[in-house]
Write a protein that holds these residues in place. Structure first.
Motif, short mmCIF file in Angstrom:
data_model
loop_
_atom_site.label_atom_id
_atom_site.label_comp_id
_atom_site.label_asym_id
_atom_site.label_seq_id
_atom_site.Cartn_x
_atom_site.Cartn_y
_atom_site.Cartn_z
N ILE A 167 -3.78 11.31 3.31
CA ILE A 167 -3.90 11.71 4.71
C ILE A 167 -3.42 13.16 4.88
O ILE A 167 -2.22 13.44 4.84
CB ILE A 167 -3.10 10.75 5.63
CG1 ILE A 167 -3.61 9.31 5.45
CG2 ILE A 167 -3.22 11.21 7.09
CD1 ILE A 167 -2.84 8.26 6.24
N HIS A 168 -4.39 14.06 5.02
CA HIS A 168 -4.08 15.45 5.36
C HIS A 168 -4.09 15.55 6.89
O HIS A 168 -4.16 14.54 7.58
CB HIS A 168 -5.09 16.40 4.73
CG HIS A 168 -5.04 16.44 3.22
ND1 HIS A 168 -5.80 17.28 2.47
CD2 HIS A 168 -4.30 15.72 2.33
CE1 HIS A 168 -5.55 17.10 1.17
NE2 HIS A 168 -4.65 16.14 1.06
N HIS A 169 -4.06 16.77 7.43
CA HIS A 169 -4.03 16.87 8.89
C HIS A 169 -4.57 18.20 9.39
O HIS A 169 -4.65 19.18 8.62
CB HIS A 169 -2.60 16.67 9.41
CG HIS A 169 -1.65 17.75 8.99
ND1 HIS A 169 -1.30 18.79 9.81
CD2 HIS A 169 -0.98 17.95 7.83
CE1 HIS A 169 -0.44 19.57 9.17
NE2 HIS A 169 -0.24 19.09 7.97
N SER A 170 -4.91 18.24 10.67
CA SER A 170 -5.37 19.47 11.29
C SER A 170 -4.19 20.44 11.42
O SER A 170 -3.03 20.03 11.46
CB SER A 170 -5.98 19.18 12.66
OG SER A 170 -5.01 18.59 13.51
N ASP A 171 -4.50 21.73 11.48
CA ASP A 171 -3.48 22.77 11.70
C ASP A 171 -2.43 22.78 10.58
O ASP A 171 -1.27 23.10 10.82
CB ASP A 171 -2.80 22.57 13.07
CG ASP A 171 -2.10 23.83 13.56
OD1 ASP A 171 -2.64 24.93 13.36
OD2 ASP A 171 -0.98 23.72 14.11
N PHE A 195 0.84 -1.20 0.00
CA PHE A 195 0.00 0.00 0.00
C PHE A 195 0.87 1.25 0.00
O PHE A 195 2.09 1.17 0.20
CB PHE A 195 -1.01 0.00 1.15
CG PHE A 195 -0.45 0.21 2.53
CD1 PHE A 195 0.07 -0.85 3.26
CD2 PHE A 195 -0.48 1.48 3.11
CE1 PHE A 195 0.56 -0.66 4.55
CE2 PHE A 195 0.01 1.68 4.41
CZ PHE A 195 0.53 0.60 5.12
N ALA A 196 0.21 2.38 -0.28
CA ALA A 196 0.92 3.66 -0.34
C ALA A 196 0.13 4.71 0.42
O ALA A 196 -1.10 4.66 0.49
CB ALA A 196 1.09 4.11 -1.79
N ILE A 197 0.86 5.65 1.00
CA ILE A 197 0.27 6.78 1.72
C ILE A 197 0.77 8.07 1.08
O ILE A 197 1.97 8.24 0.88
CB ILE A 197 0.70 6.77 3.21
CG1 ILE A 197 0.14 5.55 3.93
CG2 ILE A 197 0.27 8.07 3.90
CD1 ILE A 197 0.65 5.40 5.37
N LEU A 198 -0.18 8.95 0.74
CA LEU A 198 0.16 10.31 0.31
C LEU A 198 -0.18 11.22 1.48
O LEU A 198 -1.33 11.27 1.92
CB LEU A 198 -0.66 10.69 -0.93
CG LEU A 198 -0.60 12.17 -1.36
CD1 LEU A 198 0.82 12.62 -1.69
CD2 LEU A 198 -1.53 12.40 -2.55
N THR A 199 0.82 11.92 2.00
CA THR A 199 0.57 12.74 3.19
C THR A 199 1.41 14.00 3.18
O THR A 199 2.24 14.21 2.30
CB THR A 199 0.80 11.89 4.47
OG1 THR A 199 0.20 12.53 5.60
CG2 THR A 199 2.28 11.69 4.74
N CYS A 200 1.16 14.87 4.16
CA CYS A 200 1.83 16.18 4.23
C CYS A 200 3.26 16.04 4.76
O CYS A 200 3.58 15.13 5.52
CB CYS A 200 1.04 17.12 5.13
SG CYS A 200 1.70 18.82 5.15
N MET A 201 4.10 16.99 4.38
CA MET A 201 5.48 17.00 4.85
C MET A 201 5.61 17.53 6.27
O MET A 201 6.72 17.51 6.84
CB MET A 201 6.33 17.88 3.93
CG MET A 201 6.02 19.36 3.99
SD MET A 201 7.04 20.23 2.76
CE MET A 201 6.73 21.95 3.25
N ASP A 202 4.51 17.98 6.87
CA ASP A 202 4.56 18.57 8.22
C ASP A 202 5.43 17.74 9.17
O ASP A 202 5.27 16.52 9.27
CB ASP A 202 3.12 18.66 8.77
CG ASP A 202 3.05 19.49 10.04
OD1 ASP A 202 3.63 19.07 11.07
OD2 ASP A 202 2.41 20.56 10.01
N ALA A 203 6.31 18.42 9.88
CA ALA A 203 7.29 17.73 10.73
C ALA A 203 6.65 16.96 11.89
O ALA A 203 7.27 16.05 12.45
CB ALA A 203 8.30 18.74 11.28
#
Ligand SMILES: [Zn+2]
Length: 193
Positions: free
Chosen positions: A88-92, A32-40
């Motif tokens: 997968i995005h994220h809050s803030d 599987f693969a995850i596309l997500t934000c670079m947020d530290a």
């Protein structure tokens, strides 16, 4: 110690415990693969329970389904056999705090790091900047849930993406570490074939 020295020191320790990982296969073992934000603050290996060799993780600012993110996802299934994808995005997320117009203005003013205050980013640099920012689509986020839906839907309808791959849409909560489904996104990413 400089950051460079810290990184190289950490790597020496990592190598000492590397063990059998040198024998891992190229295709991701869990397919599987995850596309997500670079947020530290986001560590996909931890929040999704990954070890080396398990899955593809594609990261950019916002975890957006840019042309380049889709390029990686296509390689991920076509050459390396992944069968399920997560957006997968994220809050803030920092991508919620500016618009194309804002970052273009900041870059036109200077190439120094802008300051983030209660009213958003302001440029504190001396300049010169560059007008090149006007030619970039920064893929900023105006509506958190809608952005996940939009990205999943864009991946789903892409002509190089087969309908058999389910695409799940989630938001990671930076306060709790929890993955929260965006049901409309997962519905948009349902298999079609
Ligand atoms: Zn982010």
């Amino acid at each position: 110690m400089s950051v460079l020295e810290e990184v190289l020191t950490a790597n020496r320790h990592y190598v000492e415990g590397f063990g059998e990982k040198g024998d891992l296969a190229l295709p991701p073992a869990r397919q599987f693969a995850i596309l997500t934000c670079m947020d530290a603050r986001l560590d996909p290996a931890k929040y999704a329970g990954l070890s080396e060799g398990d899955a593809h993780v594609i990261r950019n600012a916002g975890g957006r389904a840019s042309d380049d993110a889709i390029r990686s996802l296509v390689i991920s299934y076509k050459l390396l056999g992944t069968k399920e994808w997560f957006v997968i995005h994220h809050s803030d997320c920092g991508m919620e705090f500016f618009t194309d117009e804002v970052i273009r203005g900041l870059l036109a003013n200077s190439l120094d790091t802008a300051a983030l205050g209660p009213d958003g980013f302001t440029d504190v640099g001396e300049g010169p900047g560059s007008a090149e920012g006007a030619y970039v689509d920064w893929l900023t986020i105006a509506d958190r849930s809608q952005a996940v839906v939009d990205d999943v839907a864009r991946i789903r309808r892409h002509p190089l993406v087969p309908g058999r791959i389910p695409v799940y849409g989630y938001v990671y909560d930076v306060r709790s570490g929890r993955l929260i489904e965006v049901p409309a996104a997962t519905a948009a990413g349902a298999v079609t074939a």
